[in-house]
Design a protein around this motif. Sequence first.
Motif, PDB file in Angstrom:
ATOM      1  N   THR A  34       2.343   4.628  -2.895  1.00  0.00           N
ATOM      2  CA  THR A  34       2.351   5.168  -4.245  1.00  0.00           C
ATOM      3  C   THR A  34       3.200   4.279  -5.158  1.00  0.00           C
ATOM      4  N   SER A  73       0.853  -1.186   0.000  1.00  0.00           N
ATOM      5  CA  SER A  73       0.000   0.000   0.000  1.00  0.00           C
ATOM      6  C   SER A  73       0.890   1.237   0.000  1.00  0.00           C
ATOM      7  N   THR A 122      -5.852  -2.812  -8.723  1.00  0.00           N
ATOM      8  CA  THR A 122      -6.331  -1.913  -9.777  1.00  0.00           C
ATOM      9  C   THR A 122      -5.374  -1.840 -10.963  1.00  0.00           C
ATOM     10  N   LYS A 160      -1.801   6.416  -5.951  1.00  0.00           N
ATOM     11  CA  LYS A 160      -1.878   5.544  -4.778  1.00  0.00           C
ATOM     12  C   LYS A 160      -2.435   4.184  -5.175  1.00  0.00           C
ATOM     13  N   ILE A 161      -1.821   3.146  -4.650  1.00  0.00           N
ATOM     14  CA  ILE A 161      -2.288   1.787  -4.923  1.00  0.00           C
ATOM     15  C   ILE A 161      -2.481   1.078  -3.593  1.00  0.00           C
ATOM     16  N   LEU A 162      -3.426   0.136  -3.576  1.00  0.00           N
ATOM     17  CA  LEU A 162      -3.676  -0.649  -2.378  1.00  0.00           C
ATOM     18  C   LEU A 162      -2.792  -1.884  -2.390  1.00  0.00           C
ATOM     19  N   GLU A 163      -2.807  -2.611  -1.264  1.00  0.00           N
ATOM     20  CA  GLU A 163      -1.996  -3.817  -1.154  1.00  0.00           C
ATOM     21  C   GLU A 163      -2.283  -4.751  -2.316  1.00  0.00           C
ATOM     22  N   ALA A 221      -2.059  -4.218  -5.314  1.00  0.00           N
ATOM     23  CA  ALA A 221      -2.321  -3.412  -6.513  1.00  0.00           C
ATOM     24  C   ALA A 221      -3.344  -4.066  -7.420  1.00  0.00           C
TER      25      ALA A 221
END
Length: 647
Positions: free
Chosen positions: A494, A492, A541, A534-537, A539
């Motif tokens: 950038t 989590s 997305t 920003k990306i979550l754990e 990624a």
Amino acid sequence: MPQSVYAETESKHKVEDWSIIKRLWKYVKPYTWLFVLGIILIFASAGLDLVFPYLTKVAIDDYMNADHAYSVETANGEFTITNDPEGAFRLKQLEDGSYVITDGESSYSVSPETLKELRVSDLNGLTKIVIYMLLVLIAMFGAVYLQVYITNYMGQKITHNIRMDLFKHVMKLPMRYFDTTPSGRLSTRIANDTKNLAEFFSSVITSLVKDVVLLVGIVIVMLRMSIYLGTISLFILPLILVSTLVFRYFDRIAYRKVRTRLAIINAFLAEHISGMPVIQIFNQEKRKAREFDNVNKSHYKSLIEQLMVFAIFRPLMDLLYYLAIAAIIWFGAKGILDGRVGFGVVYAFTSYVEMFFRPLRDIAEKYDIVQNALASAEKIYKIMDEPEEIYNEDRPVVTSLRGELEFKNVWFAYDSENYVLKDISFKVNPGEKIAIVGETGAGKTSIISILNGLYKIQKGDIFIDGRSLYDYNLQSLRKKLGLVLQDVFLFSGTVLDNIRLFDSSISKERVHEVVRYIGAERFIKRLPEGYETKILERAGTLSAGERQLIALARAVLYDADILVLDEATANIDTETEAIIQEAMEKLSHKKTVITIAHRLSTIRNTDWILVIHKGELVEKGSHEELIKLGGIYYDLYRLQYELGDIA
């Protein structure tokens, strides 16, 4: 309940509480002066607690209910009352509320004004007692405030240190440990169990000390006030001790079940939340809900078992308390009638008995927390006692590698019995570009796992630049081995954070330079906020190809001398594959490149290819040589050609 796959294996040997406390003590040592100050304040507050009922007893017996002696002088039909310790007259209140003084034969009515004059010393004494009570209350507030602040500060610092040590230790555990330990269980240990220890250090230790001091102090004060009532009160102690010991035994068993089954819940949740896409795609929601219901019910039952233990103990303490009060009232009343004790003493005894049972109830509640904390500490130390990975930190730090690599008669098994690699031998010269191919489960990824030293081989040896892998400082060696996995893990944060792994000492300009070098700048510019997106754990997305490019940029940024791609192009689009291929071509002029390939079209230009079959190296050569050989590689190539994977 059947053994859950998420459950821990319970130790066959009971861990003694004192051995756990002894190990925890090393975390208290740096704060010994705070601990000692807290104990001093505990003694002070306990002493002040004991003073209050005694002041009440003094107020009642010495001033409110004092039996003063008086003398009466009569002259001209009038009488004068004077305080006289040898006097025969006593002050008495009649049924209508009026007062007289009498010697049993003569009585004289006492007016309110006279009564006030007679009791002026009592009023002054009561005033002093009230002032003392106020001073005691203020001192108690100060002592308790300082004690709570100091002990909580100490407890939070100790817990912080334990949590840091545990996390550092977990990061140094060998990879085999993580293969057999659910991540949810580790999360429970680091987050929940250390939190239990926080309460233990913050309030339980000091509260238990205060409770013990109060109990001892109350017994001493009661015996000093009245041996008669004090002895009667102590007859209840054996029942209390037996009840507490029985409660201790069953409560420990119950709490161990609660902690174990909570860890099962956390492990179940961690696994199934990560696997939610699979659950939803295959419509497994109802079945998984039933599985979680079984796990949750098991935890619920363990909580009920623990609750039943406490539900019996608490009312039992209340019953013993009321028995003690009844005994004090009965024998106290007899003592008053016999003139053996004063009413103030009986009143003080009822206060002390109530005060005596207060720490007993508190000890029962705190004992729950103690058992919880000791069970948590036992599980924490079970992890702490796992042997750490050997990094050979005494060896020189690796600053650079030439890139020469050799496997010499390597045998490897994950479980020490079933070998997944059998007698593997090959050599890669500096700057060469090789590929490793084979069907699923052949052992390709295992070669990469042992190359990084994540797993130790059973036989043979691995040489890097002519030295055994196990003679290197492993931590510094791994910095020179760049790895791009098929399933890239992103944290989590950038995009920039994930490329430089949150190392702010690496400049943005250096990151931009590397991204441009591997040709990934176009992809990053397409993101909503570029490098700051920003990306979550994990990624979710980002596409597989985009994650691969971030991983490749990360490996190049850290200047690895040997670069390994573990099926990095297996599930990516054609455009990203072309970018990675072009980047690998550039890098191959400077570094040794090893590619584990699924799509054979991506490895035609490698210097040579290793073919792994059932854990054995069966073929070796260039693409053209292996095609001419007509063996396993040829069959794999032909199969992909027929399926349309090779253009």
